[in-house]
Enzyme design. Structure first.
Site, PDB file in Angstrom:
ATOM      1  N   ASP A 131     -44.022   8.102 113.495  1.00 16.82           N
ATOM      2  CA  ASP A 131     -44.597   8.884 114.587  1.00 16.82           C
ATOM      3  C   ASP A 131     -44.116  10.329 114.500  1.00 16.82           C
ATOM      4  OD1 ASP A 131     -45.336   9.537 117.571  1.00 16.82           O
ATOM      5  OD2 ASP A 131     -46.097   7.523 117.214  1.00 16.82           O
ATOM      6  N   HIS A 163     -44.053  12.129 121.724  1.00 18.53           N
ATOM      7  CA  HIS A 163     -44.762  10.873 121.523  1.00 18.53           C
ATOM      8  C   HIS A 163     -43.896   9.849 120.800  1.00 18.53           C
ATOM      9  CE1 HIS A 163     -48.029   8.250 119.898  1.00 18.53           C
ATOM     10  NE2 HIS A 163     -48.671   8.601 120.998  1.00 18.53           N
ATOM     11  N   ASN A 261     -58.261   5.267 121.080  1.00 16.67           N
ATOM     12  CA  ASN A 261     -58.538   5.600 122.482  1.00 16.67           C
ATOM     13  C   ASN A 261     -59.904   6.240 122.672  1.00 16.67           C
ATOM     14  OD1 ASN A 261     -55.891   4.859 122.812  1.00 16.67           O
ATOM     15  ND2 ASN A 261     -55.145   6.872 123.413  1.00 16.67           N
ATOM     16  N   ALA A 277     -56.009   1.225 111.617  1.00 16.98           N
ATOM     17  CA  ALA A 277     -55.924  -0.097 112.243  1.00 16.98           C
ATOM     18  C   ALA A 277     -57.119  -0.985 111.912  1.00 16.98           C
ATOM     19  CB  ALA A 277     -55.794   0.050 113.758  1.00 16.98           C
ATOM     20  N   SER A 334     -51.517   3.704 121.886  1.00 12.64           N
ATOM     21  CA  SER A 334     -50.195   4.057 121.340  1.00 12.64           C
ATOM     22  C   SER A 334     -49.074   3.400 122.121  1.00 12.64           C
ATOM     23  CB  SER A 334     -49.984   5.578 121.394  1.00 12.64           C
ATOM     24  OG  SER A 334     -50.479   6.207 120.249  1.00 12.64           O
TER      25      SER A 334
END
Length: 384
Positions: A131, A163, A261, A277, A334
């Protein structure tokens, strides 16, 4: 899809050396091999050579002109060590701020996944979180077993975005806290904080792949990636990332990533699972809210390309944050992803299973939900 202008070259299994030679023969590009450059950052390698070969993954990262690209594309269609070539994507942290208040001894997320009632703590299990890094000065991580690596040129692992500190807090932070609710799941796991996104929250495929290789070489059982890039319905998944995920599984490392998202479900729009993903061998995680309903933004299964495998708490998630603020709430797939990664570490501590065995256990023990499997996969992840 936003690209960087560079390319990923996938090499056939067990063909890293001959593939590197063939790549050089076809294009004249000289690639540095990470096997011969221990301690050097990927950015340094890229400046000193035409490309990098991630030897554990069998992937080369190169800059190529049109003629070189055409030559490699032709080779990929023929029998030989070059398996494929694709454009390198730009990727982003996936999460948005929230303002609601958290009450109770544990966050609603920990309660939803039953981490408030479980005995395992992830002790002796290595989790790599790729990240924006980690706030190494955060008091909640004092005394923890932390290994760091930065794969962003010119930046160290210290989190200048927030984040990364937030998602590491959910997966590996404290289960009890003197300043608020307990928010961490695998509270005694070994933390491998890999910075693959810069302080602006963006990065590239090459940084992610470098982080995955680092995690595999360090024996991490789980790689957690709360990042990605949007995809279009019907667009193919990355062959390079899929092959890397398969090779990671063979080495005992499970990769877990945020589904994305991009949906606006309230407006009738469901976006497909994002990159990376959407690869079949990467576990894709969607998000639910505290009412156990699918989050409005959570990407879903819209075709045969990518599917949601599990869901986790992803709305108004309280966790650690850099600097004087210390804690913040965020929403996104996330935030759901590290819930699953933390629980995966608990099972890895309790059982000898790794890779596909760990994936199977997470799926088999998930809480079934009265929601479409295209949105939630096997259901809500549950701690042992």
């Amino acid at each position: 899809m936003t690209t960087t202008g560079r390319y990923l070259v996938l090499l056939e299994d067990n063909a890293t050396i001959i593939g590197t030679r063939e790549l050089s023969r076809l294009t004249g590009i000289r690639c540095a091999n990470t096997a011969d450059a221990a301690g050097a950052a990927p950015g340094e390698l890229f400046r000193s050579a035409g490309g990098i070969v991630l030897h554990d993954l069998g992937v080369a990262l190169i800059s190529a002109d049109e003629e070189q690209f055409t030559s490699l594309q032709r080779a990929a269609g023929e029998r030989g060590p070059i398996a494929g070539i694709e454009a390198e994507r730009q990727v982003f942290a996936i999460g948005d701020p929230s303002t609601s208040v958290e009450d109770g001894e544990f966050t609603w997320g920990l309660q939803a996944v039953r981490a408030d009632r479980t005995q395992p703590t992830g002790k002796d299990v290595r989790i790599a979180v790729l990240d924006t890094g980690l706030d190494l000065k955060h008091p909640d991580f004092a005394g923890r077993d932390i290994v760091t690596g930065s794969f962003v040129e010119g930046q160290d692992v210290q989190d200048g975005h927030g984040h990364g500190t937030h998602v590491i807090g959910t997966s590996c932070g404290p289960r009890t806290s003197s300043e608020g609710p307990g928010y961490g799941i695998a509270s005694e796991a070994s933390i491998y904080a890999g910075k693959v996104l810069g302080d602006d929250g963006s990065g590239s495929d090459s940084g992610i792949l470098s982080g995955i290789q680092w995690a595999i070489s360090n024996g991490c059982a789980v790689v957690s990636m709360s990042l990605g890039a949007p995809t279009q319905p019907g667009a193919p998944y990355s062959d390079a990332f899929e092959k890397v995920a398969q090779r990671a599984m063979e080495r005992g490392t499970l990769i877990i990533a945020a589904a994305g998202n991009e949906s606006e479900r309230s407006a009738g729009t469901i976006a497909p699972v994002g990159h990376p993903a959407n690869c079949p061998s990467i576990m894709a995680i969607g998000a639910i809210d505290s009412q156990l309903q699918i989050a409005d933004f959570s990407s879903g299964t819209v075709d045969e390309i990518g599917q949601v495998d599990l869901v986790g708490p992803g709305v108004d998630v309280y966790s650690s944050w850099p600097g004087a603020e210390r804690y913040r709430k965020l929403s996104g797939t996330s935030m759901a992803t590290p819930h699953v990664s933390g629980v995966a570490a608990l099972y890895a501590q309790q059982y000898a299973e790794r890779a596909w065995g760990l994936w199977a256990r997470l799926s088999q023990t998930a809480r079934r939900m009265p929601l479409a499997a295209t949105d939630v996969g096997a259901g809500l992840v549950q701690a042992p």
